[in-house]
Design a protein around this motif. Structure first.
Motif, PDB file in Angstrom:
ATOM      1  N   ALA A 177       0.819  -1.217   0.000  1.00 42.76           N
ATOM      2  CA  ALA A 177       0.000   0.000   0.000  1.00 42.76           C
ATOM      3  C   ALA A 177       0.850   1.262   0.000  1.00 42.76           C
ATOM      4  O   ALA A 177       0.617   2.192  -0.790  1.00 42.76           O
ATOM      5  CB  ALA A 177      -0.937   0.005   1.209  1.00 42.76           C
ATOM      6  N   GLU A 178       1.862   1.310   0.867  1.00 39.68           N
ATOM      7  CA  GLU A 178       2.693   2.514   0.964  1.00 39.68           C
ATOM      8  C   GLU A 178       3.600   2.658  -0.260  1.00 39.68           C
ATOM      9  O   GLU A 178       3.826   3.772  -0.753  1.00 39.68           O
ATOM     10  CB  GLU A 178       3.519   2.468   2.245  1.00 39.68           C
ATOM     11  CG  GLU A 178       2.658   2.593   3.506  1.00 39.68           C
ATOM     12  CD  GLU A 178       3.416   2.211   4.762  1.00 39.68           C
ATOM     13  OE1 GLU A 178       4.367   2.943   5.118  1.00 39.68           O
ATOM     14  OE2 GLU A 178       3.073   1.187   5.385  1.00 39.68           O
ATOM     15  N   THR A 179       4.113   1.549  -0.775  1.00 38.43           N
ATOM     16  CA  THR A 179       4.977   1.575  -1.962  1.00 38.43           C
ATOM     17  C   THR A 179       4.232   2.160  -3.155  1.00 38.43           C
ATOM     18  O   THR A 179       4.762   2.998  -3.902  1.00 38.43           O
ATOM     19  CB  THR A 179       5.444   0.141  -2.315  1.00 38.43           C
ATOM     20  OG1 THR A 179       6.073  -0.416  -1.172  1.00 38.43           O
ATOM     21  CG2 THR A 179       6.404   0.131  -3.475  1.00 38.43           C
ATOM     22  N   ILE A 180       2.981   1.713  -3.342  1.00 37.81           N
ATOM     23  CA  ILE A 180       2.191   2.188  -4.483  1.00 37.81           C
ATOM     24  C   ILE A 180       1.833   3.662  -4.305  1.00 37.81           C
ATOM     25  O   ILE A 180       1.876   4.445  -5.257  1.00 37.81           O
ATOM     26  CB  ILE A 180       0.948   1.301  -4.682  1.00 37.81           C
ATOM     27  CG1 ILE A 180       1.394  -0.058  -5.214  1.00 37.81           C
ATOM     28  CG2 ILE A 180      -0.063   1.956  -5.626  1.00 37.81           C
ATOM     29  CD1 ILE A 180       0.334  -1.116  -5.266  1.00 37.81           C
ATOM     30  N   VAL A 230       2.884   6.713  -7.075  1.00 30.81           N
ATOM     31  CA  VAL A 230       1.995   7.609  -7.825  1.00 30.81           C
ATOM     32  C   VAL A 230       2.071   9.060  -7.343  1.00 30.81           C
ATOM     33  O   VAL A 230       1.600   9.973  -8.034  1.00 30.81           O
ATOM     34  CB  VAL A 230       0.520   7.124  -7.785  1.00 30.81           C
ATOM     35  CG1 VAL A 230       0.423   5.726  -8.368  1.00 30.81           C
ATOM     36  CG2 VAL A 230      -0.063   7.175  -6.383  1.00 30.81           C
ATOM     37  N   LEU A 231       2.666   9.290  -6.177  1.00 28.58           N
ATOM     38  CA  LEU A 231       2.710  10.632  -5.589  1.00 28.58           C
ATOM     39  C   LEU A 231       3.179  11.725  -6.568  1.00 28.58           C
ATOM     40  O   LEU A 231       2.544  12.777  -6.656  1.00 28.58           O
ATOM     41  CB  LEU A 231       3.599  10.618  -4.341  1.00 28.58           C
ATOM     42  CG  LEU A 231       3.863  11.983  -3.679  1.00 28.58           C
ATOM     43  CD1 LEU A 231       2.568  12.574  -3.128  1.00 28.58           C
ATOM     44  CD2 LEU A 231       4.902  11.857  -2.572  1.00 28.58           C
ATOM     45  N   LYS A 251      -3.113   2.791   6.955  1.00 25.39           N
ATOM     46  CA  LYS A 251      -3.944   3.745   6.209  1.00 25.39           C
ATOM     47  C   LYS A 251      -3.489   5.187   6.478  1.00 25.39           C
ATOM     48  O   LYS A 251      -3.426   6.015   5.567  1.00 25.39           O
ATOM     49  CB  LYS A 251      -5.416   3.584   6.596  1.00 25.39           C
ATOM     50  CG  LYS A 251      -5.982   2.192   6.305  1.00 25.39           C
ATOM     51  CD  LYS A 251      -6.849   2.186   5.078  1.00 25.39           C
ATOM     52  CE  LYS A 251      -7.525   0.837   4.892  1.00 25.39           C
ATOM     53  NZ  LYS A 251      -8.540   0.842   3.846  1.00 25.39           N
ATOM     54  N   ARG A 252      -3.120   5.467   7.732  1.00 29.38           N
ATOM     55  CA  ARG A 252      -2.670   6.825   8.064  1.00 29.38           C
ATOM     56  C   ARG A 252      -1.303   7.119   7.444  1.00 29.38           C
ATOM     57  O   ARG A 252      -1.020   8.253   7.052  1.00 29.38           O
ATOM     58  CB  ARG A 252      -2.649   7.014   9.585  1.00 29.38           C
ATOM     59  CG  ARG A 252      -4.048   7.181  10.175  1.00 29.38           C
ATOM     60  CD  ARG A 252      -4.013   7.560  11.637  1.00 29.38           C
ATOM     61  NE  ARG A 252      -3.785   6.427  12.497  1.00 29.38           N
ATOM     62  CZ  ARG A 252      -4.764   5.713  13.086  1.00 29.38           C
ATOM     63  NH1 ARG A 252      -6.033   6.021  12.884  1.00 29.38           N
ATOM     64  NH2 ARG A 252      -4.473   4.699  13.874  1.00 29.38           N
ATOM     65  N   ARG A 253      -0.452   6.094   7.337  1.00 29.45           N
ATOM     66  CA  ARG A 253       0.852   6.296   6.684  1.00 29.45           C
ATOM     67  C   ARG A 253       0.663   6.591   5.195  1.00 29.45           C
ATOM     68  O   ARG A 253       1.373   7.412   4.620  1.00 29.45           O
ATOM     69  CB  ARG A 253       1.763   5.082   6.894  1.00 29.45           C
ATOM     70  CG  ARG A 253       2.334   4.999   8.310  1.00 29.45           C
ATOM     71  CD  ARG A 253       3.490   4.041   8.413  1.00 29.45           C
ATOM     72  NE  ARG A 253       3.109   2.670   8.142  1.00 29.45           N
ATOM     73  CZ  ARG A 253       2.690   1.793   9.054  1.00 29.45           C
ATOM     74  NH1 ARG A 253       2.573   2.175  10.322  1.00 29.45           N
ATOM     75  NH2 ARG A 253       2.375   0.558   8.721  1.00 29.45           N
ATOM     76  N   VAL A 254      -0.315   5.922   4.576  1.00 24.95           N
ATOM     77  CA  VAL A 254      -0.628   6.206   3.167  1.00 24.95           C
ATOM     78  C   VAL A 254      -1.094   7.660   3.037  1.00 24.95           C
ATOM     79  O   VAL A 254      -0.687   8.377   2.123  1.00 24.95           O
ATOM     80  CB  VAL A 254      -1.694   5.225   2.630  1.00 24.95           C
ATOM     81  CG1 VAL A 254      -2.259   5.703   1.292  1.00 24.95           C
ATOM     82  CG2 VAL A 254      -1.104   3.824   2.487  1.00 24.95           C
TER      83      VAL A 254
END
Length: 263
Positions: free
Chosen positions: A72-75, A79-80, A100-103
């Motif tokens: 999740a965080e890698t993706i 895209v950022l 979720k909060r780290r994302v």
């Protein structure tokens, strides 16, 4: 933005859930672009395939990330650089509230709004009409854009992680009961007393034998996905300093099921 056919939705991850969402949205007249590094599912000809996650999200109004919590965080970081203010980034993986909060922390600098989406039932057979619980800064906007498509969306709050928390709390109960039922039926069968143990189970959960069979089949069919769910539960409870004794046991039960059902 005008009608549905002018809305562009990006699907990051086209596995069982993602491909179902993509096909359903395309059938509703939405412009759908998707990416999956190892596509195995059949897609509608109306779904456009991109060459990367970053390409898929370009100019998308809504981005649905439907992968595994492990990526999740890698993706999100991938895209950022191409995200822009006004886009909605829906993190739909079954992940802990902290993930979720780290994302959200990764995405926020772009000006895109994060939506924490909890998928509250198996995706087949309802597909995009599966109940969603949503929270986070973009939750209200997400509902505003997608409710007109007939989707089943309940907004919890504007705090990322609150939808995930509710889903995982529910998982402690549902997945725990399924694990107990599986172990009880195995034990009853080993003694030649399966009808007896089924009576005992039904005295607690109600229903009939078909209900027990649904619990048993659901655990086998979705063991891998549910094991990821329980990993998220264990992480969430650990962060709250709640000892996840039963949830760890449920996770072990699912891991054992995966071993037994692998070819």
């Amino acid at each position: 933005m005008g009608g549905n056919n002018q809305m562009k939705i990006a699907l990051l991850g086209l596995g069982e859930a993602g491909s179902s969402f993509a096909n359903d949205l395309a059938s509703l007249g939405v412009t759908v672009v998707g990416y999956d590094p190892a596509l195995k599912r059949d897609l509608s000809p109306a779904v456009t395939l991109a060459y990367s996650n970053a390409e898929a999200v370009l100019n998308a109004d809504v981005i649905l990330s439907v992968n595994l919590s492990a990526v999740a965080e890698t993706i999100a970081a991938e895209v950022l650089p191409v995200l822009r203010p006004g886009q909605l980034y829906a993190e739909m993986n079954t992940a802990s509230p902290d993930t979720k909060r780290r994302v959200e922390a990764i995405i926020s600098p772009s000006g895109a709004q994060v939506v924490d989406v909890a998928i509250m039932a198996p995706v087949p057979p309802k597909g995009i009409l599966t109940p969603f619980l949503v929270s986070g800064p973009g939750a209200d906007r997400f509902a505003e854009l997608l409710l007109p498509l007939g989707m089943n969306i309940s907004v919890v709050s504007d705090q990322t992680g609150e939808a995930a928390t509710r889903k995982l709390l529910r998982s402690i109960v549902y997945k725990g009961i399924a694990a107990v039922i599986g172990e009880a039926v195995d034990a009853g069968r080993s003694f030649g007393l399966e009808p007896y143990i089924r009576e005992q189970i039904l005295s607690v959960v109600g229903g009939n034998d078909a209900l027990i069979d649904r619990f048993l089949e659901g655990s086998k069919t979705h063991a891998l996905r549910r094991s990821h769910e329980l990993e998220a539960v264990v992480a969430m409870l650990g962060a709250q300093h709640v000892e996840p004794v039963m949830s760890r046991a449920t996770l072990t039960s699912l891991e054992n099921l995966i071993e037994r059902t692998q070819p």
